[in-house]
Design an enzyme around this catalytic site. Structure first.
Site, PDB file in Angstrom:
ATOM      1  N   GLU A   1      -5.031  -4.832  10.645  1.00 48.37           N
ATOM      2  CA  GLU A   1      -4.017  -3.797  10.820  1.00 48.37           C
ATOM      3  C   GLU A   1      -4.265  -3.063  12.137  1.00 48.37           C
ATOM      4  O   GLU A   1      -5.110  -2.143  12.193  1.00 48.37           O
ATOM      5  CB  GLU A   1      -4.087  -2.781   9.669  1.00 48.37           C
ATOM      6  CG  GLU A   1      -3.773  -3.382   8.315  1.00 48.37           C
ATOM      7  CD  GLU A   1      -3.176  -2.343   7.372  1.00 48.37           C
ATOM      8  OE1 GLU A   1      -2.176  -2.652   6.723  1.00 48.37           O
ATOM      9  OE2 GLU A   1      -3.701  -1.210   7.310  1.00 48.37           O
TER      10      GLU A   1
ATOM     11  N   GLY B   1       2.953   2.346  10.782  1.00 51.32           N
ATOM     12  CA  GLY B   1       3.923   3.430  10.651  1.00 51.32           C
ATOM     13  C   GLY B   1       4.672   3.767  11.932  1.00 51.32           C
ATOM     14  O   GLY B   1       5.327   4.806  12.011  1.00 51.32           O
TER      15      GLY B   1
ATOM     16  N   ASN C   1       0.868  -1.179   0.000  1.00 52.18           N
ATOM     17  CA  ASN C   1       0.000   0.000   0.000  1.00 52.18           C
ATOM     18  C   ASN C   1       0.903   1.227   0.000  1.00 52.18           C
ATOM     19  O   ASN C   1       1.503   1.559   1.016  1.00 52.18           O
ATOM     20  CB  ASN C   1      -0.894  -0.030   1.245  1.00 52.18           C
ATOM     21  CG  ASN C   1      -1.718   1.233   1.402  1.00 52.18           C
ATOM     22  OD1 ASN C   1      -1.785   2.063   0.487  1.00 52.18           O
ATOM     23  ND2 ASN C   1      -2.360   1.375   2.553  1.00 52.18           N
TER      24      ASN C   1
ATOM     25  N   LYS D   1       0.029   4.234  -0.225  1.00 50.11           N
ATOM     26  CA  LYS D   1      -0.616   5.414   0.370  1.00 50.11           C
ATOM     27  C   LYS D   1      -0.389   6.627  -0.554  1.00 50.11           C
ATOM     28  O   LYS D   1      -0.386   6.459  -1.773  1.00 50.11           O
ATOM     29  CB  LYS D   1      -0.101   5.631   1.798  1.00 50.11           C
ATOM     30  CG  LYS D   1      -0.194   4.343   2.631  1.00 50.11           C
ATOM     31  CD  LYS D   1       0.084   4.508   4.089  1.00 50.11           C
ATOM     32  CE  LYS D   1      -0.054   3.161   4.787  1.00 50.11           C
ATOM     33  NZ  LYS D   1       0.072   3.237   6.245  1.00 50.11           N
TER      34      LYS D   1
ATOM     35  N   GLU E   1      -6.651   4.710   8.012  1.00 48.16           N
ATOM     36  CA  GLU E   1      -6.391   6.116   7.658  1.00 48.16           C
ATOM     37  C   GLU E   1      -7.604   6.741   6.968  1.00 48.16           C
ATOM     38  O   GLU E   1      -7.875   7.928   7.139  1.00 48.16           O
ATOM     39  CB  GLU E   1      -5.122   6.205   6.792  1.00 48.16           C
ATOM     40  CG  GLU E   1      -3.881   5.942   7.639  1.00 48.16           C
ATOM     41  CD  GLU E   1      -2.696   5.367   6.887  1.00 48.16           C
ATOM     42  OE1 GLU E   1      -2.698   5.364   5.645  1.00 48.16           O
ATOM     43  OE2 GLU E   1      -1.771   4.894   7.579  1.00 48.16           O
TER      44      GLU E   1
ATOM     45  N   SER F   1       3.785  -2.054  10.220  1.00 48.10           N
ATOM     46  CA  SER F   1       5.232  -2.107  10.460  1.00 48.10           C
ATOM     47  C   SER F   1       5.868  -3.446  10.072  1.00 48.10           C
ATOM     48  O   SER F   1       6.816  -3.899  10.730  1.00 48.10           O
ATOM     49  CB  SER F   1       5.549  -1.763  11.919  1.00 48.10           C
ATOM     50  OG  SER F   1       5.185  -0.421  12.199  1.00 48.10           O
TER      51      SER F   1
ATOM     52  N   HIS G   1      -9.425   1.157   5.186  1.00 46.71           N
ATOM     53  CA  HIS G   1      -8.140   1.349   5.871  1.00 46.71           C
ATOM     54  C   HIS G   1      -8.340   2.333   7.027  1.00 46.71           C
ATOM     55  O   HIS G   1      -9.133   3.275   6.917  1.00 46.71           O
ATOM     56  CB  HIS G   1      -7.108   1.887   4.883  1.00 46.71           C
ATOM     57  CG  HIS G   1      -5.715   1.861   5.427  1.00 46.71           C
ATOM     58  ND1 HIS G   1      -5.256   2.789   6.332  1.00 46.71           N
ATOM     59  CD2 HIS G   1      -4.694   0.994   5.228  1.00 46.71           C
ATOM     60  CE1 HIS G   1      -4.002   2.497   6.660  1.00 46.71           C
ATOM     61  NE2 HIS G   1      -3.639   1.403   6.005  1.00 46.71           N
TER      62      HIS G   1
ATOM     63  N   GLY H   1       5.107   1.407   4.413  1.00 40.01           N
ATOM     64  CA  GLY H   1       6.409   2.015   4.148  1.00 40.01           C
ATOM     65  C   GLY H   1       7.412   1.098   3.466  1.00 40.01           C
ATOM     66  O   GLY H   1       8.128   1.523   2.546  1.00 40.01           O
TER      67      GLY H   1
HETATM   68  P1  13P Z   1       3.294   0.472   7.533  1.00 38.56           P
HETATM   69  O1  13P Z   1       3.795  -0.829   6.938  1.00 38.56           O
HETATM   70  O2  13P Z   1       4.004   1.671   6.995  1.00 38.56           O
HETATM   71  O3  13P Z   1       3.249   0.391   9.021  1.00 38.56           O
HETATM   72  O4  13P Z   1       1.773   0.643   7.032  1.00 38.56           O
HETATM   73  C1  13P Z   1       0.908  -0.426   7.154  1.00 38.56           C
HETATM   74  C2  13P Z   1      -0.335  -0.110   6.431  1.00 38.56           C
HETATM   75  O5  13P Z   1      -1.099   0.763   6.841  1.00 38.56           O
HETATM   76  C3  13P Z   1      -0.612  -0.831   5.193  1.00 38.56           C
HETATM   77  O6  13P Z   1      -1.898  -0.601   4.733  1.00 38.56           O
END
Ligand code: 13P
Length: 246
Positions: free
Chosen positions: A160, A166, A9, A11, A92, A206, A90, A228
């Site tokens: 998640e 993150g 992802n 983002k 976010e 993460s 998600h 990330g």
């Molecule tokens: P990270 O791997 O950056 O923690 O993000 C996870 C995520 O939200 C994937 O959708």
């Protein structure tokens, strides 16, 4: 046997130049592991054209098929650009855009109607976990974000934990196992053993090259949704390799 899935992802990151990293991922996308990259929607068509060995997905879609929704994209638009998957619900989007379980469910139906596989995300906050409410929160999210009609072809579930996204913090293997087995049991109750056993459950939050093998060793973890560490082939490739070997 569930096919493993390594999903990236991106983002709100990435550029046309960043798509060169997909070439290296395509080499890793052999064997039993399916590799999916979900770039910003503006890059879906270019990503699709560049790299046949990798599935391409969107990060959101509208619940309607068309109409007066400035700035939004329908599921069919994602599909027409070359997407086969879309991430929905998600945390976010739930936080930034106030998305409710009901809206996520409506978007999931829209994705299915357009022929997309929905990756439906659930996860608790740290407050939920500290209050001992993790399974209650996740159970409610799953019940209300996933419409009737889920199959292994149209649905993937991603766990998640919000506090792990993150942050570099990762639940213990026992904590991941507890949630994934809870999700599997909830799916069995709702969909019956045959369908529920075929639906893939991803862990996200993460995931890094350094912890991927341990996470992929957990029962009922069928892959990862990686933020990330999916942005560069240097980081994502060893995660794909770890999943291949799990
Ligand atoms: P990270 O791997 O950056 O923690 O993000 C996870 C995520 O939200 C994937 O959708």
């Amino acid at each position: 046997m569930r096919r493993k899935l390594a999903a990236g992802n991106w983002k709100m990151n990435g550029s046309p130049a960043a798509l060169t990293d997909l070439d290296a991922l395509a080499d890793a996308a052999t064997g039993d592991t399916e590799v999916l990259v979900c770039p910003p929607a503006t890059l879906i068509a270019q990503a699709r054209a560049r790299c046949g060995a990798i599935a391409i997905g969107g990060q959101d879609c509208h619940s309607a098929t068309s109409g007066a929704h400035t700035g939004d994209l329908s599921a069919a638009m994602l599909r027409d650009a070359g997407a086969t998957h879309v991430i929905l619900g998600h945390s976010e989007r739930r936080a930034d855009h106030g998305e409710t379980d009901a809206l996520v469910a409506a978007k999931t139906v829209a994705a299915w109607d357009a022929g997309l596989t929905a990756i439906v995300c659930v996860g608790e906050t740290l407050d939920d976990r500290d209050a001992g409410k993790t399974l209650d929160v996740i159970g409610a999210q799953l019940a209300h974000s996933l419409p009737d009609g889920a199959t292994d072809a149209n649905t993937v579930i991603a766990y998640e934990p919000v506090w792990a996204i993150g942050t570099g913090k990762v639940p213990t293997s026992a904590q991941i196992a507890e949630v994934h087995s809870f999700l599997r049991a909830a799916l069995v109750q709702r969909l019956g053993n045959e369908t529920a056993s075929a639906i893939r459950l991803l862990y996200g939050g993460s995931v890094k090259p350094t912890n991927a093998a341990e996470i992929f060793g957990v029962t009922d973890v069928d892959g990862a949704l990686v933020g990330g560490a999916s942005l560069t082939a240097d980081d994502f490739t060893p995660i794909i390799t770890a999943l291949n070997m799990a």
